[in-house]
Design a protein around this motif. Structure first.
Motif, PDB file in Angstrom:
ATOM      1  N   GLN A 100      97.620  82.249   5.529  1.00  9.02           N
ATOM      2  CA  GLN A 100      97.522  82.744   6.912  1.00  9.02           C
ATOM      3  C   GLN A 100      97.362  81.616   7.919  1.00  9.02           C
ATOM      4  O   GLN A 100      96.469  80.778   7.795  1.00  9.02           O
ATOM      5  CB  GLN A 100      96.336  83.718   7.044  1.00  9.02           C
ATOM      6  N   VAL A 101      98.231  81.639   8.911  1.00  2.00           N
ATOM      7  CA  VAL A 101      98.103  80.726  10.045  1.00  2.00           C
ATOM      8  C   VAL A 101      97.386  81.476  11.162  1.00  2.00           C
ATOM      9  O   VAL A 101      97.766  82.590  11.508  1.00  2.00           O
ATOM     10  CB  VAL A 101      99.481  80.265  10.549  1.00  2.00           C
ATOM     11  N   ILE A 102      96.342  80.868  11.671  1.00  4.23           N
ATOM     12  CA  ILE A 102      95.552  81.500  12.735  1.00  4.23           C
ATOM     13  C   ILE A 102      96.002  80.919  14.072  1.00  4.23           C
ATOM     14  O   ILE A 102      95.896  79.712  14.298  1.00  4.23           O
ATOM     15  CB  ILE A 102      94.049  81.207  12.521  1.00  4.23           C
ATOM     16  N   ASP A 103      96.529  81.783  14.922  1.00  3.48           N
ATOM     17  CA  ASP A 103      96.971  81.310  16.236  1.00  3.48           C
ATOM     18  C   ASP A 103      96.825  82.426  17.251  1.00  3.48           C
ATOM     19  O   ASP A 103      96.959  83.610  16.911  1.00  3.48           O
ATOM     20  CB  ASP A 103      98.430  80.843  16.197  1.00  3.48           C
ATOM     21  N   VAL A 104      96.582  82.032  18.479  1.00  2.00           N
ATOM     22  CA  VAL A 104      96.419  83.021  19.549  1.00  2.00           C
ATOM     23  C   VAL A 104      96.920  82.416  20.853  1.00  2.00           C
ATOM     24  O   VAL A 104      96.880  81.194  21.038  1.00  2.00           O
ATOM     25  CB  VAL A 104      94.936  83.469  19.665  1.00  2.00           C
ATOM     26  N   ASN A 105      97.428  83.279  21.705  1.00  4.19           N
ATOM     27  CA  ASN A 105      97.935  82.820  22.998  1.00  4.19           C
ATOM     28  C   ASN A 105      97.372  83.736  24.092  1.00  4.19           C
ATOM     29  O   ASN A 105      97.446  84.957  23.978  1.00  4.19           O
ATOM     30  CB  ASN A 105      99.474  82.870  22.989  1.00  4.19           C
ATOM     31  N   VAL A 106      96.776  83.129  25.097  1.00  7.70           N
ATOM     32  CA  VAL A 106      96.251  83.889  26.233  1.00  7.70           C
ATOM     33  C   VAL A 106      97.033  83.485  27.483  1.00  7.70           C
ATOM     34  O   VAL A 106      97.189  82.288  27.752  1.00  7.70           O
ATOM     35  CB  VAL A 106      94.749  83.613  26.454  1.00  7.70           C
ATOM     36  N   VAL A 107      97.542  84.466  28.199  1.00 12.27           N
ATOM     37  CA  VAL A 107      98.304  84.183  29.421  1.00 12.27           C
ATOM     38  C   VAL A 107      97.805  85.081  30.547  1.00 12.27           C
ATOM     39  O   VAL A 107      97.663  86.295  30.367  1.00 12.27           O
ATOM     40  CB  VAL A 107      99.813  84.437  29.208  1.00 12.27           C
ATOM     41  N   TRP A 108      97.518  84.470  31.692  1.00 12.61           N
ATOM     42  CA  TRP A 108      97.203  85.263  32.896  1.00 12.61           C
ATOM     43  C   TRP A 108      98.490  85.941  33.329  1.00 12.61           C
ATOM     44  O   TRP A 108      99.520  85.294  33.497  1.00 12.61           O
ATOM     45  CB  TRP A 108      96.674  84.340  33.996  1.00 12.61           C
ATOM     46  N   ASN A 109      98.440  87.247  33.487  1.00 18.63           N
ATOM     47  CA  ASN A 109      99.678  88.013  33.607  1.00 18.63           C
ATOM     48  C   ASN A 109      99.988  88.518  35.017  1.00 18.63           C
ATOM     49  O   ASN A 109     100.999  89.187  35.211  1.00 18.63           O
ATOM     50  CB  ASN A 109      99.618  89.218  32.651  1.00 18.63           C
ATOM     51  N   ASP A 110      99.125  88.211  35.996  1.00 18.50           N
ATOM     52  CA  ASP A 110      99.463  88.614  37.366  1.00 18.50           C
ATOM     53  C   ASP A 110     100.489  87.632  37.925  1.00 18.50           C
ATOM     54  O   ASP A 110     100.453  86.443  37.621  1.00 18.50           O
ATOM     55  CB  ASP A 110      98.206  88.612  38.245  1.00 18.50           C
ATOM     56  N   ALA A 111     101.379  88.142  38.775  1.00 16.26           N
ATOM     57  CA  ALA A 111     102.459  87.296  39.275  1.00 16.26           C
ATOM     58  C   ALA A 111     101.953  86.234  40.254  1.00 16.26           C
ATOM     59  O   ALA A 111     102.529  85.159  40.367  1.00 16.26           O
ATOM     60  CB  ALA A 111     103.514  88.159  39.949  1.00 16.26           C
TER      61      ALA A 111
END
Lengths: 150, 320
Positions: B58-69
């Motif tokens: 298992q590769v542990i990865d996460v991505n967080v992105v602010w989604n307001d324009a």
């Protein structure tokens, strides 16, 4: 009747002995770099993107020369074949298949995409076949290919 | 300890440099076998090899992105204002990510209050105060995402229009999340496979922004002093204007003008900025006398925590 039964039995027994004397063993390896030295070790930690080498070793432990040895190895599911990585330890011919049935050299493998015919990519190969002319008694030979985990 | 370090190095060596963003699921069995055909004395034989099975780790990865324009426009005192984030499990197995907020960005002009984290329970992409549930973690399958809302109240003080407040959501794997790619967790992955922190280190964070609307909040304080105890013809009156910003932030093209009072005459050459004389002509310095008023172009004015903006403009008039 009795005689023919015995002769069938003797062929069967003889065949079984010869059969057991030429074997093929498969193993999976991965690269390991320690102090800038890269070696291949038994695959143990496999994550997407890992390169895996499959090696098939043929051992002729019998007393007769084996001839026209044909090794066929389907590319495992989820693995992508790395072009030109198929090799053998001696002299051999190597062909590839897109369906596991028809084998040919890369220049003669094509796929149809959007109605157009194009050369097949190595990553589309589904099986690999090696033909070795002969393997003398008490000798071994190996064939291999590299893949990458999707 | 040495052994663990060795394993970690070995892991880095075997593939961490080449991780796919998406890949085969952790725990998947990769099997391989081959077939050998051969002849001995003209008799054909066929034999199969052993079957090898390698389990995908298992590769542990996460991505967080602010989604307001764009920054969310807010006003002082507003409550339940929402920043929207997208948290994606970019690893190859199920993982639970702890969610935390960060409202203490050093570059923020103002600090929000009462921050809370909610998940988009009904998956409509919009914060519904009576439906969406508060959360502190979320379980995500490989390649799955969750919409996360950071909901805050705005401070009641007044702030300069355009003031920014940056606020973040951080998602951290509960399997790994060391922030160091290549860190391994034996047996912690799906179905007991090895787990390893991927390129994100198993933790990611992104900042979203609120932007304050409203008045400029420039404060002018004017005072006058004069020579002598009485004001009469010929008395020189000195005016001083203190220019301040009422909150942290920036304003541009700040121009201060002040008309010369009726019954007085501007004293030529008396205009000063922070005690430094400015010429009366329209030239390269920031001040001028227009004939009826003084004008000082302060340009961009910026104030930050510990660095207040304050300017003193002074000029003299004579009672006529």
């Amino acid at each position: 009747m009795k005689k023919s039964f015995l002769s069938v039995l003797s062929i069967f027994v003889f065949s079984s002995i010869v059969y057991a004397d030429v074997s093929i063993k498969s193993e999976s390896l991965q690269e390991k770099t320690i102090n800038k030295q890269t070696t291949w070790v038994k695959a143990a930690k496999v994550i997407p993107g890992t390169k895996i080498r499959y090696v098939n070793t043929i051992n002729n432990n019998g007393n007769e020369t084996a001839q026209n040895l044909v090794v066929t190895n389907p590319v495992p599911k989820h693995m992508l074949y790395i072009g030109e990585s198929a090799k053998c330890s001696g002299v051999c011919s190597i062909t590839y298949s897109l369906d596991g049935k028809i084998f040919d050299v890369p220049t003669k493998l094509f796929v149809t995409e959007n109605g157009k015919k194009r050369a097949a990519k190595a990553t589309e190969y589904k099986a690999i076949r090696w033909v070795v002319q002969a393997l003398d008694a008490k000798q071994s030979s190996s064939v291999q290919f590299d893949t990458i985990l999707e | 300890m040495r052994k663990i370090l060795f394993i970690a190095l070995a892991w880095i060596a075997v593939g961490i440099t080449n991780i796919f963003a998406k890949g085969v699921l952790a725990g998947t069995e990769i099997s391989n076998f081959s077939t050998l055909q051969y002849e001995i004395n003209g008799v054909s034989y066929t034999t199969d090899s052993n079957t090898i099975i390698d389990k995908v780790d298992q590769v542990i990865d996460v991505n967080v992105v602010w989604n307001d324009a764009s920054p969310i426009i807010v006003a002082s005192g507003e409550i339940n204002r929402v920043l929207t984030f997208k948290v994606t499990n970019t690893g190859n197995g199920n993982d639970t990510f702890s969610l935390t907020y960060d409202i203490a960005n050093p570059s923020s002009d103002f600090i929000v209050t009462n921050p809370r984290i909610f998940i988009d329970t009904n998956n409509n992409g919009v914060f519904d105060v009576s439906i969406d549930q508060p959360v502190s973690s979320t379980m995500l399958a490989a390649d799955a995402f969750a919409t996360i809302f950071l909901v805050s109240d705005m401070p009641t003080s007044s702030y300069i229009s355009g003031s920014i407040s940056s606020n973040a959501i951080e998602a951290k794997s509960t399997i790994g999340g060391s922030s160091a790619p290549g860190t391994i967790y034996p047996g912690a992955g799906a179905g007991g496979v090895f787990a390893v922190d991927g390129m994100s280190g198993g933790v990611d964070k992104d900042w979203g922004k609120y932007e304050m609307s409203g008045d400029l909040g420039v404060k002018l304080t004017k005072s006058a002093t004069h020579s002598g105890s009485e004001v009469s013809t010929g008395t020189i009156v000195s005016y001083n204007i203190v220019v301040e910003l009422q909150a942290n932030g920036s304003v541009g093209n700040l121009i201060i003008t002040d008309a010369i009072p009726a019954g007085t005459t501007y004293v030529a050459g008396s205009l000063k900025l922070d005690g430094v004389s400015l010429t009366d002509a329209s030239d390269s310095d920031s001040g001028r006398f227009t004939g009826t008023s003084i004008e000082v172009n302060l340009g961009a004015a910026t104030q930050s925590l510990g660095d207040p903006y304050i300017k003193n403009i002074s000029f003299d008039v004579m009672i006529s």
